[in-house]
Design a protein around this motif. Structure first.
Motif, PDB file in Angstrom:
ATOM      1  N   GLU A 124       1.370   1.165 -10.803  1.00  0.00           N
ATOM      2  CA  GLU A 124       2.652   1.341 -11.477  1.00  0.00           C
ATOM      3  C   GLU A 124       2.468   1.328 -12.996  1.00  0.00           C
ATOM      4  N   GLU A 125       1.637   0.377 -13.451  1.00  0.00           N
ATOM      5  CA  GLU A 125       1.427   0.267 -14.893  1.00  0.00           C
ATOM      6  C   GLU A 125       0.722   1.500 -15.463  1.00  0.00           C
ATOM      7  N   ILE A 126      -0.313   1.954 -14.746  1.00  0.00           N
ATOM      8  CA  ILE A 126      -1.048   3.127 -15.237  1.00  0.00           C
ATOM      9  C   ILE A 126      -0.201   4.391 -15.051  1.00  0.00           C
ATOM     10  N   GLY A 127       0.576   4.408 -13.944  1.00  0.00           N
ATOM     11  CA  GLY A 127       1.452   5.563 -13.695  1.00  0.00           C
ATOM     12  C   GLY A 127       2.438   5.784 -14.841  1.00  0.00           C
ATOM     13  N   ALA A 128       2.871   4.672 -15.463  1.00  0.00           N
ATOM     14  CA  ALA A 128       3.863   4.768 -16.531  1.00  0.00           C
ATOM     15  C   ALA A 128       3.283   5.358 -17.820  1.00  0.00           C
ATOM     16  N   LEU A 129       1.954   5.524 -17.886  1.00  0.00           N
ATOM     17  CA  LEU A 129       1.346   6.059 -19.115  1.00  0.00           C
ATOM     18  C   LEU A 129       1.592   7.561 -19.267  1.00  0.00           C
ATOM     19  N   GLY A 130       2.011   8.212 -18.171  1.00  0.00           N
ATOM     20  CA  GLY A 130       2.291   9.655 -18.256  1.00  0.00           C
ATOM     21  C   GLY A 130       1.045  10.509 -18.337  1.00  0.00           C
ATOM     22  N   LEU A 131       0.035  10.161 -17.554  1.00  0.00           N
ATOM     23  CA  LEU A 131      -1.196  10.963 -17.532  1.00  0.00           C
ATOM     24  C   LEU A 131      -0.928  12.325 -16.896  1.00  0.00           C
ATOM     25  N   ARG A 132      -1.766  13.309 -17.250  1.00  0.00           N
ATOM     26  CA  ARG A 132      -1.623  14.622 -16.617  1.00  0.00           C
ATOM     27  C   ARG A 132      -2.033  14.534 -15.148  1.00  0.00           C
ATOM     28  N   ASP A 133      -3.054  13.692 -14.872  1.00  0.00           N
ATOM     29  CA  ASP A 133      -3.549  13.573 -13.513  1.00  0.00           C
ATOM     30  C   ASP A 133      -3.944  12.117 -13.248  1.00  0.00           C
ATOM     31  N   PHE A 134      -3.416  11.569 -12.174  1.00  0.00           N
ATOM     32  CA  PHE A 134      -3.680  10.163 -11.850  1.00  0.00           C
ATOM     33  C   PHE A 134      -4.002  10.108 -10.354  1.00  0.00           C
ATOM     34  N   ALA A 135      -5.257   9.803 -10.034  1.00  0.00           N
ATOM     35  CA  ALA A 135      -5.723   9.931  -8.653  1.00  0.00           C
ATOM     36  C   ALA A 135      -6.446   8.659  -8.203  1.00  0.00           C
ATOM     37  N   MET A 136      -6.683   8.588  -6.900  1.00  0.00           N
ATOM     38  CA  MET A 136      -7.419   7.457  -6.333  1.00  0.00           C
ATOM     39  C   MET A 136      -8.328   7.973  -5.221  1.00  0.00           C
ATOM     40  N   THR A 137      -9.509   7.375  -5.115  1.00  0.00           N
ATOM     41  CA  THR A 137     -10.377   7.647  -3.979  1.00  0.00           C
ATOM     42  C   THR A 137     -10.332   6.435  -3.064  1.00  0.00           C
ATOM     43  N   THR A 138     -10.071   6.658  -1.785  1.00  0.00           N
ATOM     44  CA  THR A 138      -9.916   5.543  -0.848  1.00  0.00           C
ATOM     45  C   THR A 138     -10.545   5.877   0.492  1.00  0.00           C
ATOM     46  N   ASN A 139     -10.867   4.826   1.243  1.00  0.00           N
ATOM     47  CA  ASN A 139     -11.361   5.061   2.604  1.00  0.00           C
ATOM     48  C   ASN A 139     -10.200   5.245   3.586  1.00  0.00           C
ATOM     49  N   GLY A 140      -8.978   5.095   3.122  1.00  0.00           N
ATOM     50  CA  GLY A 140      -7.805   5.404   3.937  1.00  0.00           C
ATOM     51  C   GLY A 140      -7.398   4.319   4.916  1.00  0.00           C
ATOM     52  N   ASN A 141      -8.161   3.241   4.954  1.00  0.00           N
ATOM     53  CA  ASN A 141      -7.947   2.228   5.989  1.00  0.00           C
ATOM     54  C   ASN A 141      -6.619   1.479   5.857  1.00  0.00           C
ATOM     55  N   GLN A 142      -6.069   1.436   4.645  1.00  0.00           N
ATOM     56  CA  GLN A 142      -4.813   0.689   4.427  1.00  0.00           C
ATOM     57  C   GLN A 142      -3.648   1.616   4.115  1.00  0.00           C
ATOM     58  N   LEU A 143      -3.823   2.908   4.351  1.00  0.00           N
ATOM     59  CA  LEU A 143      -2.802   3.847   3.862  1.00  0.00           C
ATOM     60  C   LEU A 143      -1.512   3.843   4.671  1.00  0.00           C
ATOM     61  N   THR A 144      -1.578   3.453   5.956  1.00  0.00           N
ATOM     62  CA  THR A 144      -0.306   3.454   6.691  1.00  0.00           C
ATOM     63  C   THR A 144       0.659   2.479   6.014  1.00  0.00           C
ATOM     64  N   ARG A 145       0.117   1.425   5.437  1.00  0.00           N
ATOM     65  CA  ARG A 145       0.957   0.430   4.758  1.00  0.00           C
ATOM     66  C   ARG A 145       1.228   0.812   3.299  1.00  0.00           C
ATOM     67  N   LEU A 146       0.238   1.441   2.643  1.00  0.00           N
ATOM     68  CA  LEU A 146       0.328   1.562   1.183  1.00  0.00           C
ATOM     69  C   LEU A 146       0.610   2.965   0.634  1.00  0.00           C
ATOM     70  N   ALA A 147       0.530   3.990   1.478  1.00  0.00           N
ATOM     71  CA  ALA A 147       0.716   5.350   0.935  1.00  0.00           C
ATOM     72  C   ALA A 147       2.068   5.481   0.226  1.00  0.00           C
ATOM     73  N   GLU A 148       3.106   5.057   0.871  1.00  0.00           N
ATOM     74  CA  GLU A 148       4.455   5.205   0.304  1.00  0.00           C
ATOM     75  C   GLU A 148       4.614   4.404  -1.008  1.00  0.00           C
ATOM     76  N   PRO A 149       4.264   3.096  -1.001  1.00  0.00           N
ATOM     77  CA  PRO A 149       4.369   2.353  -2.270  1.00  0.00           C
ATOM     78  C   PRO A 149       3.519   2.958  -3.398  1.00  0.00           C
ATOM     79  N   LEU A 150       2.341   3.495  -3.074  1.00  0.00           N
ATOM     80  CA  LEU A 150       1.487   4.090  -4.121  1.00  0.00           C
ATOM     81  C   LEU A 150       2.158   5.325  -4.719  1.00  0.00           C
ATOM     82  N   ARG A 151       2.752   6.121  -3.850  1.00  0.00           N
ATOM     83  CA  ARG A 151       3.430   7.340  -4.316  1.00  0.00           C
ATOM     84  C   ARG A 151       4.599   6.952  -5.216  1.00  0.00           C
TER      85      ARG A 151
END
Ligand code: SAM
Ligand code: SF4
Length: 330
Positions: free
Chosen positions: A84-111
């Protein structure tokens, strides 16, 4: 604050930073970690505040693109708050590399927190193999995580796949069909000689991008694109699908001349090149001058002079780079 782009001695502009947010992980992939890894003591690891401060400072120096990586970023407590903090900086591109293991819980909050893109690592579609390669992982959980990421509205999802001879090289075309069906990009990564591992012999397991491409071209014609990320990836398209197929060949040198990136380890070590040991201790500056970003800015600007012209990898003989991938941030 005026933009002061970071430029090195070879005239390259650095506007892409990869920040490692943890060295820990819920998997133990055979090419990345040993089975019994020892992780860093907590006080050696940057706090979330320190990582956010680094992101802010890089942004003030012209950084347009930040990728969070690790270790597994999603095992870091309050990763969503950092996003959230980095998202607020207004970068042109903000990405993450993940193994996907926690995404059912976290995909929505991350977006919701402002993350733009996700790369999800997936080396096999066979549950048993998945368990063998990751040593702990559950394939279905990761596949559900991928769907959760799509449902959360992430566009341009990408799979990262490391192909190893004798382990998953027979799945190349199947993985491409999977990516086509899910309408996600896929990049094939050549294994890099980082850290000493015992699970297999690197010289034997290396499957080159040329070999992987030849396997795909038995079924689909790959059309070259001019997409250039300033890194070791080359992208192709297919006439009958919107997805991109990438090949990441860190052993080749043909990307060094346009390299646009640096990395910061979770200990705050600024790495100027993945294949070299040149680095600067930013944690010392962060902790030495907690109230004053001027020193931090200057340390980053000065570090650009250390960025080497090219990397030095080898898959034969001695391991040259003794860091593990989870330390450098892949
Ligand atoms: N845990 C996250 C994940 O697995 O996506 C992020 C960190 S991981 C180190 C980043 C990427 O590096 C993954 O796609 C992984 O497959 C890849 N990787 C790890 N060790 C590697 C190696 N020795 N050579 C090439 N790629 C590697
Ligand atoms: Fe963990 Fe990613 Fe390394 Fe696998 S590649 S052990 S998921 S950090």
């Amino acid at each position: 604050m005026p933009k002061a782009p970071l430029t090195d001695r070879f005239g390259r502009t650095i506007d892409y930073v990869r920040l490692s947010v943890t060295d820990r992980c819920d998997f133990r992939c055979v090419y990345c970690m040993s089975e019994d890894m020892t992780f860093l003591p907590r006080k050696q690891v940057l706090t979330l505040e320190e990582i956010a401060r680094l992101a802010r400072t890089f942004k003030s120096l012209g950084t347009e693109k930040i990728r969070l990586t690790g270790g597994e970023p999603l095992v870091r407590k309050d990763i969503v708050g950092l996003v959230e903090e980095i998202g607020a900086l207004g970068l042109r591109d903000f990405a993450m590399t993940t193994n996907g293991n926690q995404l059912t819980r976290l995909a929505e909050p991350l977006r919701q927190a402002g993350l733009h893109r996700l790369n999800i690592s997936l080396d096999t579609l066979d549950a048993e193999r998945f368990r063998t390669i990751t040593r702990t992982g559950n394939l279905q959980r990761v596949l559900d995580g991928l769907d959760a990421a799509r449902d959360a509205g992430f566009k341009r999802l990408k799979l990262n796949t490391v192909i190893m001879k004798g382990r998953n090289d027979d799945e190349v075309t199947e993985l491409v069909e999977f990516a086509r069906a899910k309408q996600v990009d896929i990049s094939f990564i050549e294994e890099m000689p980082l850290g000493e591992i015992t699970a297999h012999d690197r010289g034997e397991s290396l499957c080159s991008s040329d070999e992987v491409r030849a396997l795909i071209e038995q079924r689909h014609e790959l059309l070259p694109t001019t997409d250039d990320t300033g890194g070791p990836a080359r992208y192709y398209r297919m006439a009958d699908s919107p997805i991109r197929v990438g090949f990441i060949s860190p052993h080749s040198h043909n990307f060094c001349a346009t390299c646009n990136r640096v990395r910061v380890t979770v200990e705050g070590r600024l790495l100027l090149c993945l294949g070299n040991e040149h680095s600067v201790d930013l944690r010392r500056v962060l902790r030495g001058y907690p109230e004053d970003d001027g020193h931090l800015r200057q340390a980053i600007i000065d570090a650009m002079d250390l960025k080497p012209e090219r990397h030095h990898f080898s898959s034969e003989g001695e391991v040259q780079i003794l860091r593990f991938m989870n330390m450098t941030g892949g």
